[in-house]
Design a protein around this motif. Structure first.
Motif, short mmCIF file in Angstrom:
data_model
loop_
_atom_site.label_atom_id
_atom_site.label_comp_id
_atom_site.label_asym_id
_atom_site.label_seq_id
_atom_site.Cartn_x
_atom_site.Cartn_y
_atom_site.Cartn_z
N UNK A 59 0.83 -1.20 0.00
CA UNK A 59 0.00 0.00 0.00
C UNK A 59 0.87 1.25 0.00
N UNK A 60 1.90 1.24 0.83
CA UNK A 60 2.79 2.39 0.90
C UNK A 60 3.74 2.45 -0.29
N UNK A 61 4.05 1.31 -0.87
CA UNK A 61 4.87 1.31 -2.08
C UNK A 61 4.13 2.00 -3.23
N UNK A 62 2.80 1.76 -3.28
CA UNK A 62 1.99 2.35 -4.34
C UNK A 62 1.83 3.85 -4.17
N UNK A 63 2.02 4.35 -2.94
CA UNK A 63 1.84 5.79 -2.69
C UNK A 63 2.88 6.63 -3.42
N UNK A 64 4.05 6.04 -3.75
CA UNK A 64 5.09 6.80 -4.45
C UNK A 64 4.64 7.24 -5.84
N UNK A 65 3.72 6.51 -6.43
CA UNK A 65 3.22 6.85 -7.77
C UNK A 65 1.76 7.27 -7.74
N UNK A 66 1.25 7.59 -6.55
CA UNK A 66 -0.13 8.02 -6.45
C UNK A 66 -0.29 9.44 -7.00
N UNK A 67 -1.53 9.80 -7.28
CA UNK A 67 -1.83 11.10 -7.88
C UNK A 67 -1.35 12.25 -7.00
N UNK A 68 -1.58 12.14 -5.70
CA UNK A 68 -1.22 13.24 -4.81
C UNK A 68 0.30 13.38 -4.68
N UNK A 69 1.04 12.25 -4.78
CA UNK A 69 2.50 12.33 -4.71
C UNK A 69 3.07 12.92 -5.99
#
Length: 281
Positions: A59-69
């Motif tokens: 879940x946190x790995x995916x946050x690196x490429x999330x829209x908000x990041x």
């Protein structure tokens, strides 16, 4: 900065309560502070998300490429560009510095997209809409800019000019313009100049003449390369322009916008004044 408001307030009681003569310095320090805060906040997110991602939490790995990041990366990149060009503003052409500074308006809309990401739009998470906090100040700034162009803008003609070369290779232009009747200024204030014969950009210079004079004098340091001051030097130093016109016979026109800034002192508060010149431009 809201130049129109600052120059108006500098002649009011507000100037006794707020150090308006230091607004430029405050503007610079606040800008650098914002860049540093955003930079270290991004590093913190990378470190925090990276640690949890390394433990196997996808879940946190995916946050690196999330829209908000991604929008966060764009905001950080813009702030670093603005901060970098501000730091080297004395070594790059003014037009580049001034143009890049307007990235803040693009950054504002990216900030809106930053908090209106897919989680906010889908109702999965309620994010703080920080852009609402400074929307009113941005609107005020646009009104201030409009007031500058509507109330403080004048056409005037060149009365005389001199090009001076120093022994060390330095160059200076002395401009003497016909002072518009409605342009009243205080010692220490500056004005923006624009010369249609060169381009459409505005450039700020200190007013060197006394407030009672019928002329506006500007002592302008010349920078080499593609600088606006060098183009003005080439135009005034040559006997003819590139089109073959005699400069001395031209009705050379300038546009003046100002005055802005604050006066160097409230002269009525003192019996004697000592002025020390530290440069020109």
């Amino acid at each position: 900065m809201s130049r129109f408001s600052i120059s108006a307030l500098s002649e009011s009681v507000v100037d006794k309560l707020v150090p308006l003569n230091r607004t430029l310095r405050m503007h610079i320090h606040l800008g650098y502070t914002m860049v540093v805060i955003v930079f270290f906040a991004t590093l913190f997110f990378f470190f925090f998300f990276g640690l949890i991602c390394a433990e196997g939490d996808d879940t946190f790995c995916a946050k690196f490429t999330s829209e908000i990041m991604i929008t966060g990366y764009v905001i950080l990149g813009m702030m670093l560009i603005i901060g970098g060009t501000s730091y080297f503003r004395h070594k790059i052409p003014y037009e580049i510095f001034y143009g890049i500074h307007h990235l803040v308006f693009i950054m504002y809309f990216v900030t809106i997209a930053h908090t209106l990401d897919i989680e906010q739009r889908s109702g999965m998470k309620e994010r703080s809409q920080t852009f609402k906090w400074f929307s009113s100040t941005l609107l005020y700034y646009f009104c201030d800019r409009a007031a500058m162009h509507l109330n403080h803008r004048y056409d005037t003609r060149l009365l005389a000019s001199s090009t001076v070369s120093g022994s060390s290779g330095s160059k200076m232009i002395i401009l003497k313009l016909d002072r518009p009747v409605l342009l009243a200024f205080k010692p220490g204030q500056y004005a923006f100049l624009r010369c249609p014969m060169i381009d459409t950009s505005w450039h700020p210079f200190s007013i060197a003449s006394c407030p009672e004079s019928s002329q506006l004098h500007f002592y302008i340091e010349v920078f080499e390369g593609k600088a606006w001051t060098k183009k003005l030097w080439d135009l005034l130093d040559n006997e003819t322009t590139s089109s073959g016109q005699d400069v001395s016979n031209l009705q050379m026109m300038f546009e003046v916008m100002g005055p802005y800034g604050t006066s160097i002192a409230k002269t009525s508060d003192y019996s004697h004044i000592l002025a020390v010149g530290g440069g020109t431009g």
